[in-house]
Design a protein around this motif. Sequence first.
Motif, mmCIF file in Angstrom:
data_model
loop_
_atom_site.group_PDB
_atom_site.id
_atom_site.type_symbol
_atom_site.label_atom_id
_atom_site.label_comp_id
_atom_site.label_asym_id
_atom_site.label_seq_id
_atom_site.Cartn_x
_atom_site.Cartn_y
_atom_site.Cartn_z
ATOM 1 N N HIS A 173 26.488 42.621 41.221
ATOM 2 C CA HIS A 173 27.834 42.453 41.497
ATOM 3 C C HIS A 173 28.581 43.681 42.113
ATOM 4 O O HIS A 173 28.096 44.971 41.606
ATOM 5 N N GLN A 174 29.479 43.561 43.003
ATOM 6 C CA GLN A 174 30.223 44.574 43.453
ATOM 7 C C GLN A 174 31.871 44.371 42.715
ATOM 8 O O GLN A 174 32.199 43.048 42.797
ATOM 9 N N PHE A 175 32.474 45.412 42.599
ATOM 10 C CA PHE A 175 33.920 45.245 42.086
ATOM 11 C C PHE A 175 34.923 46.182 42.905
ATOM 12 O O PHE A 175 34.515 47.256 43.229
ATOM 13 N N ALA A 176 36.031 45.519 43.271
ATOM 14 C CA ALA A 176 36.800 46.329 43.876
ATOM 15 C C ALA A 176 38.282 46.135 43.524
ATOM 16 O O ALA A 176 38.472 45.025 43.213
ATOM 17 N N VAL A 177 39.104 47.159 43.369
ATOM 18 C CA VAL A 177 40.521 46.752 43.091
ATOM 19 C C VAL A 177 41.333 46.659 44.662
ATOM 20 O O VAL A 177 41.311 47.309 45.330
ATOM 21 N N VAL A 178 41.778 45.655 44.721
ATOM 22 C CA VAL A 178 42.611 45.219 45.881
ATOM 23 C C VAL A 178 44.143 44.674 45.442
ATOM 24 O O VAL A 178 44.580 44.324 44.362
ATOM 25 N N GLU A 179 45.133 44.900 46.638
ATOM 26 C CA GLU A 179 46.279 44.539 46.379
ATOM 27 C C GLU A 179 46.612 43.186 46.848
ATOM 28 O O GLU A 179 45.945 42.745 48.035
ATOM 29 N N ARG A 180 47.490 42.331 46.274
ATOM 30 C CA ARG A 180 47.693 41.158 46.751
ATOM 31 C C ARG A 180 48.955 41.128 47.513
ATOM 32 O O ARG A 180 50.070 41.851 46.921
ATOM 33 N N GLN A 181 49.529 40.188 48.264
ATOM 34 C CA GLN A 181 50.713 39.947 48.707
ATOM 35 C C GLN A 181 50.986 38.476 48.620
ATOM 36 O O GLN A 181 50.121 37.681 48.455
#
Length: 764
Positions: free
Chosen positions: A448-456
Motif C-alpha cells: 500500500h501507499q499512504f499520503a496525508v491529504v487535506e479535506r474540504q
Amino acid sequence: MLTQVPMPVHRPSTNGAVTPDVAMDIDSKAASSMIGDVGTGSRLQRGDTRTAVIIYGPGQENIVSIFADVLGKPFRLADSFQGVLTTEQELVLGISADSARISMNTRDRKAVVAINAHNVDLGMPPDTYLSAHCDYEFLYTDTRFSRRDLARFIAFTLGQISHHETLMAKPRTFFISTTFPDVRAALPNIELLTVGCDAVELRVDLLKEPLRDGAFAQIPSLSYVGEQIMLLRQRTELPIIYTTRCTTENGRFPMDDPNLFYEYLYRAIQWGVEYIDVEVWLPEDIRRKLFENRGNSHIMSAFHDFSGTFKWPSAYAQSVFVESCKYAHIVKMIAIINDHNDNFELEYFRSKMRAEYPESPPFSGLNMGETGQISRTFNKVFTPITHPLLPIIAAPGQMSAAEINAALASLGQLPKSSIYGITTSSSRIQVPHAPFYEKCFNELGLPHQFAVVERQMKGPLSVEAWCNQRTFGGASLNPAASFTSLMHNSIFFAKLNNGTGPTITEAVRMIGMVDTIVVQPKPASSPGSAPSSIPSSPHRRSESLSSSPNNAYRFPASSSLLFDNASWRGILSTLTRDLAPSAYFGRTAVVLASHADDAASAMYALKALRVGKVYTVGFKTPLALARSFKVEPFNSLESLQRARAMGDDAGPFVLISALGPEKSTLVGMLVRLFGGARGSSSQIRKVFLDLADGPRKGDPGAIAEQCGFAAYGVDDTTAFTTAETVRLLVGQNVPYSFCRSPIFEVETHTLEHLSGRHMSMSPA
Ligand SMILES: O=C1C[C@@](O)(C(=O)O)C[C@@H](O)[C@@H]1O
C-alpha cells in the motif's frame, strides 16, 4: 485408533485449586455487556470477584500496595488465610510468605484467590510449596516495566480481559516463534520483531539455561523459564504462547515423562500465560487436567508429523483433528509434505473439517518445508512466522510476515491500495504521520501507499471524494469528522450498501464522530450487488496515488465502507495501561470539554469501563451516552464542593480533560481541587488524562502527579490510537512502543516538513 468424539464443552475455566463452579466467577451481566477492546484488542469483563490475597516475601509488603493500586482498591495486611471472607472483596489483602505457608490450605477457595508474588531480584526459585499451591504466581523485578506487567497479569488472571475472541474474529492472525536461547537477546529488537504479530511464542524447549560449569541444562529449570516469561511479558503487550515442543516434533523437550509437561504447562497457567501449547500425543488425562485447570489461559492443541508420509485426506488425519478438538480452543496440525498437491489436500481438509464439525475450534493447518510454504499464506489462524533478526527458524519453510504478505500480494490476495491520512488545514502539525505508515508497510511487506491529504467540506477535496476511488484502501481522519457532517449531502456515502449507507460501529453510533474509514467487502447478502462502476481487480489496483481523475477508477461496487472510531480505544488503552479495568467499575469520573464532540470518545471509554457516574464540565452530554451512567453537570460551586467532599467510593476517581491547551490553567485548578479532596484516602491513587495537544501555559499533568494522581497525556492516547488505526486499516498489529518510538515523533515531523508531505493533491 482415535475415534469420533463430541466437540469439547467449554465449561467455566478453573485453575487447579479452585472448584469449577466458583472458579472464574464471570458475571453474566458483565459478559453480555462486553463492549470494549483493550490494547491488543481484548474484551472487558467483570471477571473473578473473589478477594485477591497477595503473598509477599520478606520485606516486600510494598508489592501488596502496588496490587491494590492496580486494582483501584485499598489494602490491608493479614496474618492468615483463615477467616478471609467474600466480604473482604473491596480490599486487597497481603499475607507474608511465612504465614501463608502455614495457612494456605485452609483458605476458602470460593472467597479467595491466592497470588504468590515473588521478587526475582531476591533470588530464584520462589518458595516451591507456595508456587505449587497458590492459584497464580506473579514474578517481578524492581523495574519500571513491572507495573504494566502487573496490570496485565492481574486483569488477565482475574478474567477481566481476554484477547482470544477478538483475535479469532480477525481475518488473519500471526505469531512469531522466537528461537532465542535467552529472551534477553530479543528484547532490544522486540518492537521490530513483533510488528505484524498477534502473539509471541516462547519456545521453552529451545531456551538454554547456563550452568555454573559452563554447560547448559538439559531442559531449562522452571525458575529460568519463569524469569524468561517475566522478561518477555514486561516488554511486549502481546499475548504469549508457551510451547514445550517435544523431541519427535522438532523440539528439545524430552518425552519420557509426560508429567514433566504437565508440571511446566500448568505452571505457565499459574503465571497467567495467555496460550498454552499442548501436544496431542500427551496422555489424555494430562490434556484433560490441563484443560480443566486452565484458568483464563487458552489451550492450543499441537500435532506435528515429520514422517513424510502424512496424508491430509486420510482417516488418520481426521482422527487426529477430532482428538485435538477435545481439549482445545485452537487446533494446530502441521506436516512435512513432499508434493505440492498436498497443499490443496490440506485446503480440502480444512473446509471438510469446518463443514463436518461446525462447532470445532479454529483450525491452524500448515505444511512444512519449501513445498509447503504456500500453505502458510492460505492458513488464516495463528500462522507461525519468523523474522530475519531471529537466530534460527523454528520449523522448515517458515516465512516472515513480510514474505507472507508479499506472496499474498503477488497472488492477487492483497491488492495495492491508497490509504490516506485526511486532515484539515488547521491541524497540520498533528497526526497522521506518513513516514510512520510507510515504515509499517515496509516492515510488513504491504504494497500500500499512504499520503496525508487535506479535506474540504465539499467538492473534489471532500472526504467522500478521497474515498470514492477504485484503489481507496481506507483513511484515518484527524481531526475526526462528525457522522452527520460526512453524510450531509453525500450521494456517494448514501448510495453505499445499496442505499443503506456505510456500516457504522456501535462506537460511532454513540460517539457520533468518525476517525477511521475502513474498506470492507460488501456483505454477500446485500441485494442488487451488481457493480455500478468497474469492479475491483487486483491487476487494476496498481495505479499510484496521483492517478488522474477518471470515472472508471471509482470505488468498486463489490466493496463497502465501515465508519469507526479508534480514539475511544486509544483512551481506553491508556486508562488501563497501568490499571486493571475493574479499578474503574462503578466509580465516578469528571470530564471537561468545551464541546460534546470533544468529550464523546472519553465518555464512551468510560462507559466501556462501566464507570457509574460522570460529572461534566463545559458541555452537554449527548442523549445516547447520558443513558450509560448517571451524569451530573457541575453547574455551581456547591455541586463541585459536594463532589469533593465524597469518600473514595463516590468521589471522583478519574479526571479526563478534553479542553484545549489554552485552558490548561483551569484544568490545573480542578486537578488540584480533586487531588486534595477531603474524603479520599491516601491509599487510592486517582487517574488524570489530559487530551490537550500543543503548547500550553502550565502543565496540568505535572500538577496531577504532585497531587498524587497517575497522569497520562495525549502522546499515550495517540500511540494507542495509532496502533488501533493500523489494525483497523490494514488488519495488522503494531506494538504500542513502535507507535511511540522517537522515529514516530521526531522523524515524522521533520520529514513531513522537509518533504512537504502534506500534499495538496486531489483524489483521482
Ligand atoms: O507449532 C508450531 C509451528 C511451527 O512448527 C511451524 O511449522 O512454523 C513452529 C513452532 O515454533 C510452533 O510451535
